[in-house]
Design an enzyme around this catalytic site. Sequence first.
Site, PDB file in Angstrom:
ATOM      1  N   GLU A 264       0.890  -1.261   0.064  1.00 25.62           N
ATOM      2  CA  GLU A 264       0.052   0.075  -0.063  1.00 25.62           C
ATOM      3  C   GLU A 264       0.973   1.471   0.048  1.00 25.62           C
ATOM      4  O   GLU A 264       1.973   1.204   0.700  1.00 25.62           O
ATOM      5  CB  GLU A 264      -0.906  -0.134   1.364  1.00 25.62           C
ATOM      6  CG  GLU A 264      -2.133  -1.079   1.173  1.00 25.62           C
ATOM      7  CD  GLU A 264      -3.016  -1.096   2.248  1.00 25.62           C
ATOM      8  OE1 GLU A 264      -4.093  -1.555   2.159  1.00 25.62           O
ATOM      9  OE2 GLU A 264      -2.563  -0.633   3.321  1.00 25.62           O
TER      10      GLU A 264
ATOM     11  N   CYS B  16       3.490   8.632   0.921  1.00 27.91           N
ATOM     12  CA  CYS B  16       3.918   7.761   1.963  1.00 27.91           C
ATOM     13  C   CYS B  16       4.116   6.316   1.200  1.00 27.91           C
ATOM     14  O   CYS B  16       3.120   5.649   0.968  1.00 27.91           O
ATOM     15  CB  CYS B  16       3.125   7.501   3.128  1.00 27.91           C
ATOM     16  SG  CYS B  16       3.239   6.321   4.370  1.00 27.91           S
TER      17      CYS B  16
ATOM     18  N   CYS C 151       5.761  -6.735   7.470  1.00 20.62           N
ATOM     19  CA  CYS C 151       6.861  -6.235   8.399  1.00 20.62           C
ATOM     20  C   CYS C 151       7.257  -7.061   9.404  1.00 20.62           C
ATOM     21  O   CYS C 151       6.256  -7.539  10.224  1.00 20.62           O
ATOM     22  CB  CYS C 151       6.419  -4.689   8.865  1.00 20.62           C
ATOM     23  SG  CYS C 151       7.746  -4.120   9.990  1.00 20.62           S
TER      24      CYS C 151
ATOM     25  N   CYS D 164       5.454  -4.435  15.940  1.00 19.89           N
ATOM     26  CA  CYS D 164       5.055  -3.124  16.878  1.00 19.89           C
ATOM     27  C   CYS D 164       3.644  -3.234  17.207  1.00 19.89           C
ATOM     28  O   CYS D 164       2.803  -3.691  16.291  1.00 19.89           O
ATOM     29  CB  CYS D 164       5.418  -1.702  16.303  1.00 19.89           C
ATOM     30  SG  CYS D 164       7.105  -1.541  15.581  1.00 19.89           S
TER      31      CYS D 164
ATOM     32  N   CYS E 154       0.577  -1.611  15.587  1.00 28.94           N
ATOM     33  CA  CYS E 154       0.558  -1.381  14.175  1.00 28.94           C
ATOM     34  C   CYS E 154      -0.069  -2.570  13.353  1.00 28.94           C
ATOM     35  O   CYS E 154       0.303  -3.860  13.585  1.00 28.94           O
ATOM     36  CB  CYS E 154       1.906  -1.201  13.714  1.00 28.94           C
ATOM     37  SG  CYS E 154       2.310  -1.273  12.069  1.00 28.94           S
TER      38      CYS E 154
ATOM     39  N   SER F 276      12.147   6.770   7.688  1.00 32.92           N
ATOM     40  CA  SER F 276      11.606   6.377   9.000  1.00 32.92           C
ATOM     41  C   SER F 276      12.042   4.933   9.358  1.00 32.92           C
ATOM     42  O   SER F 276      11.876   4.130   8.790  1.00 32.92           O
ATOM     43  CB  SER F 276      10.068   6.569   9.127  1.00 32.92           C
ATOM     44  OG  SER F 276       9.763   6.164  10.376  1.00 32.92           O
TER      45      SER F 276
ATOM     46  N   CYS G 141      -1.884   6.013  10.175  1.00 34.81           N
ATOM     47  CA  CYS G 141      -0.532   5.655  10.840  1.00 34.81           C
ATOM     48  C   CYS G 141      -0.925   4.075  11.586  1.00 34.81           C
ATOM     49  O   CYS G 141      -1.730   4.293  12.340  1.00 34.81           O
ATOM     50  CB  CYS G 141       0.280   6.442  11.815  1.00 34.81           C
ATOM     51  SG  CYS G 141       1.144   7.587  11.077  1.00 34.81           S
TER      52      CYS G 141
HETATM   53  S1  SF4 Z   1       5.221   0.558  13.102  1.00 35.26           S
HETATM   54 FE1  SF4 Z   1       6.652   0.310  11.064  1.00 35.26          FE
HETATM   55  S2  SF4 Z   1       8.400  -0.983  11.910  1.00 35.26           S
HETATM   56 FE2  SF4 Z   1       6.548  -1.186  13.282  1.00 35.26          FE
HETATM   57  S3  SF4 Z   1       5.460  -3.222  12.791  1.00 35.26           S
HETATM   58 FE3  SF4 Z   1       4.514  -1.119  11.851  1.00 35.26          FE
HETATM   59  S4  SF4 Z   1       5.232  -1.050   9.687  1.00 35.26           S
HETATM   60 FE4  SF4 Z   1       6.698  -2.130  10.963  1.00 35.26          FE
END
Ligand code: SF4
Length: 351
Positions: free
Chosen positions: A91, A107, A114, A118, A121, A192, A340
Amino acid sequence: MKKNFRQLSEEDISRFIESTGQKPYRAKQIINWIYEKLACSFDEMTDLPKDLRDELNKAAYISNLHLLDRQISIDGSQKFLFGLEDGESIESVLIPNVRGRDKFTLCISSQAGCAMGCAFCATGRQGLRRNLRAYEIVDQVISVSRIIAPAYITNIVFMGMGEPLNNFREVVDALRRLTDLMGFSKRKITVSTAGVVPKIHELAEKAPEINLAVSLNATTDEVRSRIMPVNKKYPLKELMKACREFPLSPFRRITFEYVLLDGTNDSKEDALRLVKLLSGIRSKVNLIPYNPYSLPDQDTRQLFRKPPEKKIHDFQNILHKAGLTAIIRKSMGADIAAACGQLKARYIDEK
Ligand code: SF4
């Protein structure tokens, strides 16, 4: 097998053109068509002789991201779901700039999924599918530019899916293509990281003057390790040292992103600790009130909450009083899960 010109380096394209007996300037023309005029096929390259275009079509092709979905938020931001050649999907999110209605920040993703995990997320819940190749990273910029023309992209942020510094070589190659071939200013590109410390040093060496953003999100190792597992490997002390050593040109700052999670990292003590952590670093803090996202797992959804407005403003005031620049980021695209931490939230069930 046909060669993918999107994937080839400039040297590879030059070698290929020379091998067909064409003059070297033809390679330059083709590179210009791909990266400046955003051509997606050899047939668009109208200043190439017809027989060369035919020959190129026989031996090569230009891959394109496949647009699977496009959602437009009520706030003007847009989310694009792109399919890759091997069936993976990624995306990209387009965010309108405050000044100029026809100018946007894009972005982009650096990985499909990933591995960083986190806790706040949606992408992290999915796990890592694979690294993107440099051309797949750049192709997000090319594809979205073609879709939104004549509006255009002024800034690029590597804050989509993935940890850019865990796909270092391809990200550095993509940065080179974006600046050298597409003409984006290094000042307008931000990478980032969740805090992959050794690669922060290397980024400064391999891609000087590219802006750095650090997803910080906590002020103690105890909390940070709980919500960002990377902290167990690279604790706050090492991360802040790397930030202090990151070379910054005059007037440039490191951006620190801080997702505010009610009762987890949003206390007065956290704000005071954050001031201390950032002392001696030219910085800007983006405070991002948490966005709940729609995962099928009810327990996960209830892990975090957005802090009340007053708490968010109190946190910001403490930073302001200490002389820090701290901006509360209005969540763009929350209604289309483009904000985010929300990328891939809607598609997570389909994998
Ligand atoms: S915040 Fe960024 S680094 Fe952390 S799991 Fe999500 S995509 Fe990955």
